[in-house]
Design a protein around this motif. Structure first.
Motif: not given
Length: 252
Positions: A45-60, A70-78
């Protein structure tokens, strides 16, 4: 009846497979890529996945004392970010069906000192092992497209949400820009598997991931599915031209 169900088929990327086999096929993909998952996300993603996740956090709207899933939380970023937001009086459950991903996530969070208010649970999104009305916010980031019965998963998520709680689905979606679609397709089916081969030693898994994105419901369809699961105020926000969309819904 059971024999009839065994003949049911579903899609694994572009391939038709028996419904009962899909979980194991998806599991094999994530067992294979777990160790390089974070690195590949940054590269893909060229690092853009971090922005997508940050927007998700901000709007939560997550606050101190909340209980988060955090379902399918995988490696725990969220989970890592939610852990800081809910504080010692709150709780975050990182759930993933894949034990390899769960282990990578647990090790990463422990290394970063995230303990105390985080619980790790191996769980299938279609039948979540939690009581009704448990969570203030549920997130599933880049996981719903790998679920066999998405309607069952959405109903399960709605069941364990508290009344007034929010479901947030961050997922790859559909762009309606023809030029962007063409470039994205070329990247997904030519560059991505090569990167998977070089970095993770697995081209096939990343080819499946590209195909699974194309088979995922578009924005309006997923919105309708969330409404059918009993959620209200369902809406979505496109990001990066619709390559990714953030869907939200509220439990009445």
């Amino acid at each position: 009846m059971a024999d009839q169900h065994k003949n049911d088929t579903t899609h694994f990327g572009y391939e038709d497979v028996r419904t009962e086999d899909k979980v194991n096929r998806v599991a094999d993909v994530f067992h294979s890529v777990a160790g390089k998952y974070d690195l590949m996300n940054d590269l893909m993603s060229g690092g853009v996945h971090r922005l997508w996740k940050r927007i998700t956090i901000e709007q939560s709207g997550v606050r101190t004392g909340n209980t988060i899933l955090d379902i399918a939380g995988g490696t725990g970023d969220l989970t890592m970010r939610f852990s800081r937001l809910v504080g010692p009086s709150g709780k975050v459950v990182l759930a993933d069906i894949n034990d390899s991903m769960l282990k990578v996530g647990r090790d990463k969070l422990l290394d970063k000192g995230v303990t105390g208010n985080v619980e790790f649970v191996q769980a299938n999104a279609e039948c979540l092992p939690f009581p009704d009305n448990t969570f203030d916010v549920i997130t599933i980031a880049f996981g719903l497209r790998n679920v066999t019965d998405k309607d069952a998963a959405l109903r399960s998520m709605a069941r364990v949400l508290k009344p007034g709680g929010k479901l947030m689905v961050l997922e790859f979606s559909k762009t309606d820009n023809p030029l962007l679609t063409k470039a994205y397709d070329f990247y997904s089916f030519n560059i991505l598997p090569q990167m998977g081969s070089m970095i993770a030693g697995d081209a096939d898994s990343y080819r499946y991931l590209a195909e699974s994105i194309r088979m995922h419901p578009d924005q309006e369809t997923l919105k309708s599915m969330m409404q059918d699961a009993g959620l209200t105020n369902c809406k979505f926000q496109n990001m990066t031209g619709g390559i990714v969309a953030l869907h939200t819904g509220i439990k009445p």
